[in-house]
Design a protein around this motif. Structure first.
Motif, short mmCIF file in Angstrom:
data_model
loop_
_atom_site.label_atom_id
_atom_site.label_comp_id
_atom_site.label_asym_id
_atom_site.label_seq_id
_atom_site.Cartn_x
_atom_site.Cartn_y
_atom_site.Cartn_z
N VAL A 7 0.88 -1.17 0.00
CA VAL A 7 0.00 0.00 0.00
C VAL A 7 0.91 1.21 0.00
O VAL A 7 1.56 1.52 1.00
CB VAL A 7 -0.93 0.02 1.23
CG1 VAL A 7 -1.89 1.20 1.12
CG2 VAL A 7 -1.70 -1.28 1.34
N THR A 8 0.96 1.89 -1.12
CA THR A 8 1.92 2.97 -1.29
C THR A 8 1.32 4.36 -1.16
O THR A 8 2.04 5.35 -1.10
CB THR A 8 2.64 2.82 -2.65
OG1 THR A 8 3.80 3.64 -2.66
CG2 THR A 8 1.72 3.19 -3.81
N ALA A 39 1.18 8.83 -2.43
CA ALA A 39 2.03 7.86 -3.14
C ALA A 39 3.13 8.53 -3.94
O ALA A 39 4.18 7.92 -4.19
CB ALA A 39 1.17 7.00 -4.07
N GLY A 40 2.89 9.75 -4.37
CA GLY A 40 3.87 10.45 -5.19
C GLY A 40 3.82 10.07 -6.65
O GLY A 40 4.84 10.08 -7.35
N ILE A 41 2.62 9.72 -7.15
CA ILE A 41 2.46 9.38 -8.56
C ILE A 41 1.28 10.16 -9.15
O ILE A 41 0.47 10.74 -8.42
CB ILE A 41 2.23 7.86 -8.77
CG1 ILE A 41 0.94 7.41 -8.08
CG2 ILE A 41 3.42 7.06 -8.27
CD1 ILE A 41 0.57 5.96 -8.36
N VAL A 225 -2.45 0.51 -4.38
CA VAL A 225 -1.63 -0.68 -4.13
C VAL A 225 -0.80 -0.97 -5.37
O VAL A 225 -1.24 -0.73 -6.50
CB VAL A 225 -2.51 -1.90 -3.75
CG1 VAL A 225 -3.27 -1.62 -2.46
CG2 VAL A 225 -3.47 -2.27 -4.86
N CYS A 226 0.39 -1.51 -5.14
CA CYS A 226 1.28 -1.76 -6.27
C CYS A 226 2.20 -2.93 -5.97
O CYS A 226 2.33 -3.38 -4.83
CB CYS A 226 2.10 -0.51 -6.61
SG CYS A 226 3.30 -0.06 -5.36
N LEU A 236 8.80 4.46 -4.81
CA LEU A 236 7.63 4.64 -3.94
C LEU A 236 7.83 3.97 -2.59
O LEU A 236 8.68 3.10 -2.42
CB LEU A 236 6.38 4.06 -4.63
CG LEU A 236 6.10 4.54 -6.04
CD1 LEU A 236 4.78 3.96 -6.54
CD2 LEU A 236 6.09 6.06 -6.12
N ASP A 237 7.03 4.39 -1.65
CA ASP A 237 7.09 3.86 -0.30
C ASP A 237 6.72 2.37 -0.28
O ASP A 237 5.70 1.96 -0.83
CB ASP A 237 6.11 4.64 0.60
CG ASP A 237 6.20 4.22 2.05
OD1 ASP A 237 5.64 3.16 2.38
OD2 ASP A 237 6.82 4.93 2.85
N ARG A 238 7.59 1.57 0.34
CA ARG A 238 7.34 0.13 0.46
C ARG A 238 7.36 -0.31 1.93
O ARG A 238 7.71 -1.44 2.24
CB ARG A 238 8.39 -0.66 -0.32
CG ARG A 238 8.20 -0.66 -1.82
CD ARG A 238 9.32 -1.42 -2.50
NE ARG A 238 10.56 -0.64 -2.53
CZ ARG A 238 11.76 -1.13 -2.84
NH1 ARG A 238 11.89 -2.44 -3.09
NH2 ARG A 238 12.82 -0.37 -2.86
N SER A 239 6.93 0.57 2.80
CA SER A 239 7.01 0.25 4.23
C SER A 239 5.82 -0.56 4.73
O SER A 239 5.88 -1.15 5.81
CB SER A 239 7.11 1.54 5.06
OG SER A 239 5.98 2.36 4.86
#
Length: 394
Positions: A7-8, A39-41, A225-226, A236-239
């Motif tokens: 979930v980004t 998400a920054g996209i 989600v990605c 992108l964030d993958r935390s």
């Protein structure tokens, strides 16, 4: 083939009472814009969208996302009663996990009317006719709105079997208000005491007061989600990863059990939770924070047991010992839950997702659950469907 799903991006707008909100396309577009920015996209990188709502005409999902962009992507409209938002997330996760696509939007919104929920198509069989018949046979009280009879009747069954006190449900509502006081997007942020909950207008004598029921609200929430490869490629964030997820529908136990707790989905929720725990290789004792479906304080209590957070019959002790809040065993509904945040049906599941992602990122401010690593989400819709999702901090 099953790939990790992250979930980004998440976002929601503050929920509002019916009549005090923008039209649904604007609410939905704003929640989407927040999730995209998080998400920054850009929207042009979204490959599919699943859009959930309960009260709206066909293709309202397209109408909403056309406010964001006209990119020609597949847009699927989703309706699964109160579990609609989580159903959209379930489908989005499947699309990414299967390898069909790399980046998907799950969006939920609701534009509700004031008052109790009712049928929109009275000229045909109701999807609740079996539930209504069973409820009439088990609890009667035809003068009380059906949703109250469903969940009030389930709470009453627990009271009758285990001696659960009305004050225990009031404690749950008071806890929700204390949590919501730290949530800037909650509808009701003023703390109430157990005594104030008990003194509220009576909706069912000895069973429920008005403050034990969630309010009808309007709003929107979204999640992006990605795949891991997509996130890595775009920085992108993958935390936060979806570690496990399950959706269940009713089994014979719903009607054969002759128990209002079954009518409102106890076994359905328990089955979904057990599937998630088994897939993830964890148990309820490993969970740090939970957002669960507290449409009524009664259902929160029942859900503690269905999700395995306490033994069956042990929910009252769980509440009275403070194990459902900060300093206890597991923090439940740090957002304030449906009771305080509001319950716009199509948005609820994605608002829960937003809260839990923030908790696992460590960005929940005064609501933050210390060192949260595993977060559980429970979203229930009568009629019926239950979605349970386990998120993991990576």
């Amino acid at each position: 083939m099953s790939r990790d799903v992250f979930v980004t991006g998440v976002g929601m707008i503050p929920f509002a009472k019916p009549g005090a909100h923008e039209p649904y396309p604007q609410m939905a577009a704003k929640a989407t814009a927040i999730a995209l920015a998080d998400a920054g996209i850009g929207y042009d990188q979204i490959q599919q969208a699943y859009v959930g709502y309960v009260y709206g005409d066909s293709t309202a999902g397209q109408r909403s996302l056309y406010e964001v962009g006209l990119t020609g992507i597949p847009i699927v409209n989703v309706n699964n009663n109160c579990s609609t938002g989580s159903t959209a997330l379930f489908l989005a996760r499947q699309a990414v996990a299967s390898g069909a696509v790399d980046c998907v939007l799950a969006l939920g919104f609701e534009h509700m009317n004031p008052g109790a929920l009712g049928a929109q198509f009275p000229d045909r069989p109701s999807p609740f006719d079996r539930f209504d018949q069973a409820t009439e046979e088990l609890v009667g009280h035809g003068e009380i709105p059906l949703a109250l009879r469903y969940f009030g009747g389930a709470g009453l069954a627990h009271m009758n079997q285990y001696g659960t006190q009305l004050s225990t449900f009031a404690k749950i509502r008071a806890k929700a208000s204390r949590h919501a006081a730290n949530n800037p997007v909650a509808l009701f942020r003023t703390p109430v005491t157990e005594e104030q909950v008990l003194a509220a207008p009576v909706m069912w004598p000895g069973v429920m007061t008005r403050l034990m029921a969630c309010p009808p609200t309007c709003g929107a929430a979204a999640a992006i989600v990605c795949s891991e490869a997509f996130a890595a490629r775009h920085g992108l964030d993958r935390s936060v990863r979806i570690k496990a997820q399950a959706m269940t529908t009713d089994s014979p136990a719903t009607f054969e059990g002759r128990d209002m707790r079954e009518i409102v989905g106890f076994s359905m929720a328990r089955a979904a939770a057990q599937q998630v725990y088994a897939e993830a290789g964890v148990g309820p004792e490993d969970i740090d924070v939970v957002e669960l479906h507290d449409c009524f304080a009664h259902n929160e209590l029942l859900s503690y047991e269905a999700l395995g957070l306490c033994p069956v019959g042990g929910a009252e002790k769980f509440v009275c010992d403070g194990d459902n809040t900060y300093g206890g065993k597991v923090v439940t509904n740090p957002s304030g839950g449906l009771l305080s945040k509001g319950h716009p049906l199509g948005a609820t599941g994605l608002a829960q997702c937003t809260e839990l992602v923030q908790q696992l990122r460590g960005t929940a401010d005064k609501r933050q659950v210390k060192d949260a690593r595993l977060a559980l989400q429970h979203n229930l819709g009568l009629g019926g469907a239950c979605v349970v999702t386990l998120y993991e901090r990576v």
